[in-house]
Design a protein around this motif. Structure first.
Motif, mmCIF file in Angstrom:
data_model
loop_
_atom_site.group_PDB
_atom_site.id
_atom_site.type_symbol
_atom_site.label_atom_id
_atom_site.label_comp_id
_atom_site.label_asym_id
_atom_site.label_seq_id
_atom_site.Cartn_x
_atom_site.Cartn_y
_atom_site.Cartn_z
ATOM 1 N N ALA A 176 37.876 28.126 50.476
ATOM 2 C CA ALA A 176 38.801 29.188 50.883
ATOM 3 C C ALA A 176 39.108 30.106 49.704
ATOM 4 N N VAL A 177 39.353 29.497 48.540
ATOM 5 C CA VAL A 177 39.693 30.303 47.368
ATOM 6 C C VAL A 177 38.508 31.176 46.954
ATOM 7 N N ILE A 178 37.301 30.627 47.051
ATOM 8 C CA ILE A 178 36.127 31.405 46.654
ATOM 9 C C ILE A 178 35.932 32.624 47.563
ATOM 10 N N VAL A 179 35.937 32.419 48.886
ATOM 11 C CA VAL A 179 35.707 33.586 49.756
ATOM 12 C C VAL A 179 36.840 34.601 49.616
ATOM 13 N N PHE A 180 38.063 34.098 49.488
ATOM 14 C CA PHE A 180 39.209 35.000 49.349
ATOM 15 C C PHE A 180 39.087 35.836 48.075
ATOM 16 N N ALA A 231 36.311 36.401 46.277
ATOM 17 C CA ALA A 231 35.131 37.262 46.277
ATOM 18 C C ALA A 231 35.346 38.494 47.145
ATOM 19 N N VAL A 232 35.952 38.312 48.309
ATOM 20 C CA VAL A 232 36.032 39.429 49.257
ATOM 21 C C VAL A 232 37.259 40.307 49.019
ATOM 22 N N ILE A 233 38.408 39.684 48.793
ATOM 23 C CA ILE A 233 39.632 40.487 48.711
ATOM 24 C C ILE A 233 40.028 40.799 47.266
ATOM 25 N N LEU A 234 40.227 39.747 46.460
ATOM 26 C CA LEU A 234 40.770 39.977 45.118
ATOM 27 C C LEU A 234 39.853 40.824 44.255
ATOM 28 N N ILE A 235 38.557 40.403 44.177
ATOM 29 C CA ILE A 235 37.635 41.149 43.321
ATOM 30 C C ILE A 235 37.479 42.578 43.817
ATOM 31 N N ALA A 236 37.379 42.734 45.153
ATOM 32 C CA ALA A 236 37.216 44.086 45.694
ATOM 33 C C ALA A 236 38.439 44.942 45.389
ATOM 34 N N PHE A 237 39.611 44.329 45.466
ATOM 35 C CA PHE A 237 40.830 45.095 45.209
ATOM 36 C C PHE A 237 40.883 45.561 43.755
ATOM 37 N N ASN A 295 38.235 45.781 41.676
ATOM 38 C CA ASN A 295 37.155 46.757 41.526
ATOM 39 C C ASN A 295 37.565 48.120 42.058
ATOM 40 N N GLY A 296 38.350 48.084 43.140
ATOM 41 C CA GLY A 296 38.798 49.325 43.747
ATOM 42 C C GLY A 296 39.655 50.130 42.783
#
Lengths: 295, 275
Positions: free
Chosen positions: A23-27, A29-35, A37-38
């Motif tokens: 759960a922590v990995i997908v969260f 990878a998808v949300i935290l890193i993208a945010f 990076n954004g």
């Protein structure tokens, strides 16, 4: 003893990795890193194609502040959100109130009003495009005055069409939340209120509404968020037209990035949108929470 | 007094039947026109069809690549939701039963992240997925949905598990029941109400999602149903017989599901919003 503690520590780390890891990995990878990076992207001149880019300071922010179309679409979104949030909540509440009066057929009505929520916004937009531009125009030709012109072909009525569809789409959802709220109002409170002469509108205003403020908090929160994020119906119903007059801010951000290929500026505008929505949502939740009372 | 009650009842039914028509009439119009020829639709979109013309359906079925798009949607939705349930229940159980600092930090981050709109992460997601060569890949789409919906699911499971007495689990552990078995054989059946809420909310959200597949899937053979409907309608926008038939085909799967699971879906959604 020390060995034991160390073992327990290692065991806990393993437990964490095994159970929370996926759960922590997908969260992340998808949300935290993208945010993150954004935020980073708003300082670059990334062109959407290459992996390389330069850091260019605050120039995207300067561009975003000068982007008249963005601010126009934001203002339009404020109007749209205000209309949609107020109308949808009032209608949803009244429907919920009516459906909790104990008349027969409640289940059928409830299920029907909820139906639009089962279907995606793009499909609903296409359905309504057909209704507005074919069916209503025909009705207009037969003398129904308000449909004399195609609503989608002039700016004001096209904007109104967006509001109508949004209300139609969301009212059934909010209705469910309001119904749950109204049902949970204790019977004794209602009976006492009725005996004290609080009937009709007075009853709604002074008894029901204050007691279902938690539902009001949730419903306004959800409708504000979805109004500011509206994209799907906007795309398939009006596609921002005529002449970009109904372009809501989510569509503007999308077009800035993927059509004008100004990814840095588009991302900056997306971030500004996030900050505005976050500020509004937090304020709203604090304000309506304050109105909540215990029965 | 009785008369007043009766007139109120009549008023209720008049208003609510009119509302019902307003809510369902657009769907009725689409279904009705899907059985007409295009000429019939243009001449009079409110009349009943003269006959049962199925040409629109045949053509729409073929042009939308219907079975394939349906299959893609089904694969993505089922894959994402199964994985979501699995990883969130494991994570939430650990968080609910161990008061470690890291657990609280992660949970707090997850709750805070729910306010982030998709538009804010859309551009970096496209950038990162493209540079990893993960566009046009249904597994990547599933991976995205897992990440996008996991916070909500963990949060909901966490709250629900907290409400279940811990003694039960202790007893099972004393009896020699391992962690995984405890979670999936004893606890999981007790989580059924919250699981069904999570499944219903996520199935609806993922099945109907448009924007993410729109920016990550370009090949026709990989498109999901909403995506395919959009490009199909864009192509044949003036052939209303075809468009309406396509719309019916797109809406049909969910409507059929709704006919069977109406009560569960409505309960699930209402529960989900209150939590």
């Amino acid at each position: 003893m020390k060995q034991n503690k160390k073992n327990k520590g290692a065991k806990n780390v393993l437990m964490f990795l095994l159970y929370a890891g996926p759960a922590v990995i997908v969260f992340t990878a998808v949300i935290l890193i993208a945010f993150i990076n954004g935020i980073q992207l708003t300082f670059t001149d990334w062109n959407g194609l290459t992996d390389e880019y330069q850091y260019i300071g605050f120039s995207n922010y300067a561009d975003a502040f000068r982007d008249a179309l963005f601010w126009e679409s934001l203002l339009r979104t404020f109007k749209y959100a205000f209309g949609v949030v107020v109308i949808t909540n009032v209608i949803a509440f009244l429907i919920a109130f009516g459906l909790t009066r104990g008349y027969k057929g409640q289940g059928l009505f409830r299920a029907s009003f909820f139906t639009p929520n089962l279907i995606g916004g793009v499909v609903l937009g296409i359905v309504w495009k057909f209704v507005f531009s074919e069916v209503f125009v025909q009705l207009g030709k037969r003398g129904i005055g308000i449909f004399k012109n195609n609503w989608l072909s002039s700016p004001d009525t096209a904007f109104l069409a967006l509001v109508v569809v949004a209300v139609w789409q969301m009212a059934g959802y909010l209705m469910l939340i309001y119904m749950a709220g109204i049902i949970s109002v204790p019977k004794e409170v209602q009976e006492a209120a009725l005996l004290d002469g609080a009937i009709g509108l007075k009853n709604i205003r002074h008894i029901v509404v204050p007691l279902i403020m938690p539902s009001v908090t949730i419903c306004t929160f959800m409708s504000i968020k979805s109004a500011f994020m509206a994209y799907d119906v906007n795309l398939s119903l009006t596609n921002g037209g005529p002449f970009q007059s109904t372009e809501l801010v989510a569509m503007r951000v999308f077009n800035k990035a993927f059509q004008a290929e100004q990814y840095g500026v588009g991302q900056t505008e997306a971030l500004i949108l996030f900050l505005i929505v976050a500020a509004i949502s937090v304020t709203q939740v604090i304000l309506t929470k304050r109105q909540e009372v215990e029965a | 007094m009785k008369e007043k009650k009766n007139s109120r009842k009549i008023l209720f039914y008049i208003i609510f039947v009119l509302l019902l028509l307003a809510f369902l009439y657009p769907f009725f119009l689409v279904v009705m026109n899907s059985f007409k020829t295009n000429k019939e639709v243009i001449l009079n979109p409110v009349s009943l069809p003269a006959g049962l013309n199925l040409d629109g359906y045949l053509k729409a079925y073929e042009n939308m690549n219907y079975l394939q798009s349906f299959g893609n949607s089904l694969f993505v939705t089922v894959g994402s939701v199964l994985m979501l349930v699995l990883i969130s229940v494991m994570c939430a159980h650990l968080f609910a039963r161990n008061n470690w600092k890291i657990n609280n930090i992660v949970l707090m981050l997850m709750v805070a992240s729910m306010i982030i709109p998709f538009q804010t992460i859309m551009i970096p997601v496209v950038k990162n997925f493209s540079s990893l060569d993960l566009t046009d890949n249904l597994f990547a789409v599933i991976f995205f949905y897992m990440g996008a919906h996991v916070a909500m699911a963990v949060f909901m499971y966490h709250g629900f598990i907290k409400g279940i007495p811990y003694e039960l689990e202790e007893a099972a552990m004393i009896d020699g029941c391992g962690h995984m078995r405890l979670l999936f054989q004893i606890l999981f059946p007790m989580l059924k109400p919250i699981t069904s809420t999570i499944v219903i909310l996520d199935v609806l959200a993922i099945w109907n999602d448009f924007l993410l597949p729109y920016v990550l899937l370009y090949k026709n053979s990989l498109k999901t149903l909403p995506l395919m409907t959009y490009s199909f309608v864009g192509q044949y926008s003036t052939d209303y017989s075809l468009v309406t038939a396509g719309l019916v085909l797109t809406m049909l799967p969910v409507v059929i599901l709704y006919l069977f699971l109406q009560k569960q879906i409505i309960e699930g959604v209402a529960q989900g919003a209150i939590k």
